[in-house]
Design an enzyme around this catalytic site. Structure first.
Site, PDB file in Angstrom:
ATOM      1  N   ASP A  90       0.865  -1.186   0.000  1.00 31.75           N
ATOM      2  CA  ASP A  90       0.000   0.000   0.000  1.00 31.75           C
ATOM      3  C   ASP A  90       0.898   1.231   0.000  1.00 31.75           C
ATOM      4  OD1 ASP A  90      -2.216   1.580  -0.039  1.00 31.75           O
ATOM      5  OD2 ASP A  90      -3.084   0.865   1.849  1.00 31.75           O
ATOM      6  N   ASP A 125      -3.720   7.155  -3.567  1.00 29.21           N
ATOM      7  CA  ASP A 125      -5.089   7.665  -3.747  1.00 29.21           C
ATOM      8  C   ASP A 125      -5.495   8.486  -2.525  1.00 29.21           C
ATOM      9  OD1 ASP A 125      -4.852   5.247  -2.305  1.00 29.21           O
ATOM     10  OD2 ASP A 125      -7.009   4.957  -2.365  1.00 29.21           O
ATOM     11  N   CYS A 275     -13.112 -23.377  19.051  1.00 30.03           N
ATOM     12  CA  CYS A 275     -12.402 -23.485  17.781  1.00 30.03           C
ATOM     13  C   CYS A 275     -11.409 -24.626  17.903  1.00 30.03           C
ATOM     14  CB  CYS A 275     -11.691 -22.155  17.517  1.00 30.03           C
ATOM     15  SG  CYS A 275     -10.386 -22.193  16.283  1.00 30.03           S
ATOM     16  N   CYS A 277      -8.404 -24.793  16.038  1.00 33.90           N
ATOM     17  CA  CYS A 277      -7.109 -24.476  15.434  1.00 33.90           C
ATOM     18  C   CYS A 277      -6.014 -24.929  16.408  1.00 33.90           C
ATOM     19  CB  CYS A 277      -7.020 -22.994  15.104  1.00 33.90           C
ATOM     20  SG  CYS A 277      -6.594 -21.947  16.510  1.00 33.90           S
ATOM     21  N   CYS A 280      -6.124 -23.234  19.833  1.00 35.46           N
ATOM     22  CA  CYS A 280      -7.266 -23.549  20.694  1.00 35.46           C
ATOM     23  C   CYS A 280      -7.264 -25.017  21.113  1.00 35.46           C
ATOM     24  CB  CYS A 280      -8.563 -23.187  19.981  1.00 35.46           C
ATOM     25  SG  CYS A 280      -8.637 -21.433  19.607  1.00 35.46           S
TER      26      CYS A 280
HETATM   27  N1  GUN Z   1      -6.363   1.136   3.313  1.00 32.86           N
HETATM   28  C1  GUN Z   1      -7.615   1.213   3.799  1.00 32.86           C
HETATM   29  N2  GUN Z   1      -8.390   2.020   3.017  1.00 32.86           N
HETATM   30  C2  GUN Z   1      -7.593   2.442   2.012  1.00 32.86           C
HETATM   31  C3  GUN Z   1      -7.816   3.286   0.884  1.00 32.86           C
HETATM   32  O1  GUN Z   1      -8.902   3.808   0.643  1.00 32.86           O
HETATM   33  N3  GUN Z   1      -6.751   3.489   0.051  1.00 32.86           N
HETATM   34  C4  GUN Z   1      -5.526   2.921   0.289  1.00 32.86           C
HETATM   35  N4  GUN Z   1      -4.536   3.141  -0.585  1.00 32.86           N
HETATM   36  N5  GUN Z   1      -5.302   2.121   1.340  1.00 32.86           N
HETATM   37  C5  GUN Z   1      -6.320   1.888   2.197  1.00 32.86           C
HETATM   38 ZN    ZN Z   2      -8.575 -21.190  17.376  1.00 27.69          ZN
END
Ligand code: GUN
Ligand code: ZN
Length: 488
Positions: A90, A125, A275, A277, A280
């Site tokens: 991101d 963005d 659970c 897993c 757990c």
């Molecule tokens: N992570 C959570 N929401 C967003 C988003 O709208 N844009 C970006 N780039 N990362 C995010």
């Molecule tokens: Zn678990």
């Protein structure tokens, strides 16, 4: 990368697909654990062991830390995280939404992602929050477009994401999707929705995602940014989302919260571990609560149940029973149930995407009357050209009585009249309650009156539940049901 996404199976707007990246092909729906390079709750090899096929991390955090940044430049992102599968990065846009500003230019952070060989790069963005005024939503969307166009001009062989913004304005979301689908992006994240999920505004989430999807069309892979709670996976997949990222597994763990697909518990409120897993199974609640390692153990459990839900959703897509699964999941919280009802308001859109044949249709609630299959059956009914005498009945009749009519149709809520020849085929072979609920009866009566209007040359006789049971139901054809030109 042209055609990096192939769809293998479909159910509702959901699908099982294959996404090809420079570091291999992965199957969707896919959950990417979020890795915070500063704070490794679970190391990458352990994430892989638990079932992570792809990770997501934050290039902004890496770029702002001299040591991490130079290690990433030197060894590449995969070397830095010690993970050989695909990794998405991101851009820091989320930090932008939390802190108001960040210290990097859009093109600079894109170039950084490319230099460390991220598999999927995300341009910077602007995550416009819900409920802002229209002018702000439009202004920020214009700026997002400008940055995305710039990013598209600088793309290389790595995959590039084109986030869809537009706040809580479905029209902006749809326009954004329509515009972006014709640009050279590979993955389309729906962004700016974390505040909706944090405040349990799942109905609004349905509107936002459905609008973005309508604009994007059915062919491209869609990521739902920030959706990490297993409770929402079935709903998001049914709407056509393919990728998810979970920071939730670690954030909830740090807060002592135990995730399940049906909701969240505080560790101190649990008496049992419901659970199986490895965490757990190896621990009882007391040892888990008192373990010095409890946050890591809880993170592991949280991730295990998240992957388990993804696998279960995929199995339901293969079987064609995603609707039934979703009905169960959406009973876990009133806000989820509202969202499910909202989804049924998009039945015609779903009908256009849904596959024609599945495993047996189980009518599990009155909402089954709004399923795409019921809508499709209604559309098909209007194409039946009947003339002469027609009996519509929900009762057994003998041969002598049958011969009195030119056509005999069974009456089966929620579908309404069904031709005998199709009664054993999907979806008309549905398992339905022996006592139909009101909404199903209403839908069936509507379908019957549509058939009557479509066949003006036929004379209808109805022998249904002693007739009285139909009293009070509308006889006018439904206005929501129209044949949009033979999609069925
Ligand atoms: N992570 C959570 N929401 C967003 C988003 O709208 N844009 C970006 N780039 N990362 C995010
Ligand atoms: Zn678990």
């Amino acid at each position: 990368m042209p055609d990096c996404f192939e769809i293998a199976y479909k159910d509702l707007a959901g699908r099982i697909g294959r996404l090809t990246t420079p570091h291999g092909t992965v199957e969707t729906p896919l959950l990417m654990p979020v890795v915070n390079p500063h704070l490794l709750m679970l190391p990458a090899f352990q994430l892989q062991e638990i079932g992570a096929e792809m990770l997501i991390t934050n290039s902004y955090i890496i770029s702002q830390d001299e040591e991490l940044s130079s290690a990433a430049q030197e060894k590449g992102l995969h070397g830095l995280l010690d993970f050989s599968g695909p990794i998405m990065t991101d851009s820091g846009a989320f930090q932008l939404s939390v802190y108001g500003s960040i210290d990097v230019q859009p093109l600079e952070i894109l170039r950084f992602q490319q230099s460390i060989r991220s598999d999927v790069c995300v341009p910077l963005d602007i995550p416009t929050p819900p409920d802002v005024d229209l002018q702000r939503a439009e202004r920020e969307l214009r700026e997002t477009f400008r940055r995305l166009e710039e990013a598209a001009l600088h793309r290389d062989d790595l995959l590039l994401a084109g986030p869809v913004q537009g706040s809580t304005y479905p029209q902006l979301r749809e326009e954004a999707g329509r515009r972006l689908r014709n640009m050279p992006f590979d993955i389309y994240p729906v962004g700016g929705v974390v505040p909706l999920m944090e405040s349990y505004r799942f109905s609004d989430l349905v509107e936002v995602v459905a609008a973005a999807k309508r604009g994007l069309g059915p062919g491209v892979p869609v990521h739902l940014f920030g959706a990490g709670h297993p409770m929402v996976f079935a709903l998001a997949v049914a709407l056509g989302c393919d990728l998810f990222d979970s920071a939730a597994y670690a954030i909830y763990a740090r807060d002592g919260r135990y995730l399940t697909a049906g909701g969240t518990w505080k560790l101190e409120d649990l008496e049992y571990l419901p659970c199986s897993c490895p965490v757990c199974k190896k621990n009882d609640i007391q040892t888990l609560r008192e373990s010095p390692d409890r946050f890591r153990l809880l993170a592991r459990h949280n991730l295990e149940v998240s992957f388990q839900e993804i696998r279960l959703v995929k199995q339901h897509i293969r079987d064609g029973s995603l609707w039934e699964h979703l009905e169960g999941r959406c009973r876990s919280h009133p806000r989820m149930y509202e969202a499910f009802r909202r989804l049924t308001g998009h039945a015609s859109w779903l009908e256009g995407l849904d596959r024609a044949s599945k495993s047996t249709f189980f009518s599990l609630s009155s909402r089954s009357a709004r399923r795409p299959e019921v809508l499709r059956h209604k559309m098909r009914l209007t194409r039946l050209c009947l003339s002469g005498s027609v009996l519509v009945t929900d009762q057994r009749i003998d041969r002598a009585e049958k011969e009195l009519y030119d056509h005999v149709l069974a009456f089966k809520p929620p579908f309404g009249p069904i031709p005998a020849a199709l009664s054993e085929t999907y979806p008309l072979n549905a398992e339905v309650p022996r006592e139909p609920d009101e909404e199903s009866t209403r839908a069936a009566v509507e379908a019957l009156s549509m058939l009557e209007s479509a066949c003006p040359d036929a004379r209808f006789t109805k022998k249904i539940g002693g007739q009285r049971s139909l009293e009070g139901y509308p006889t006018e054809p439904s206005t929501v049901c129209h044949d949009p030109g033979g999609v069925a």
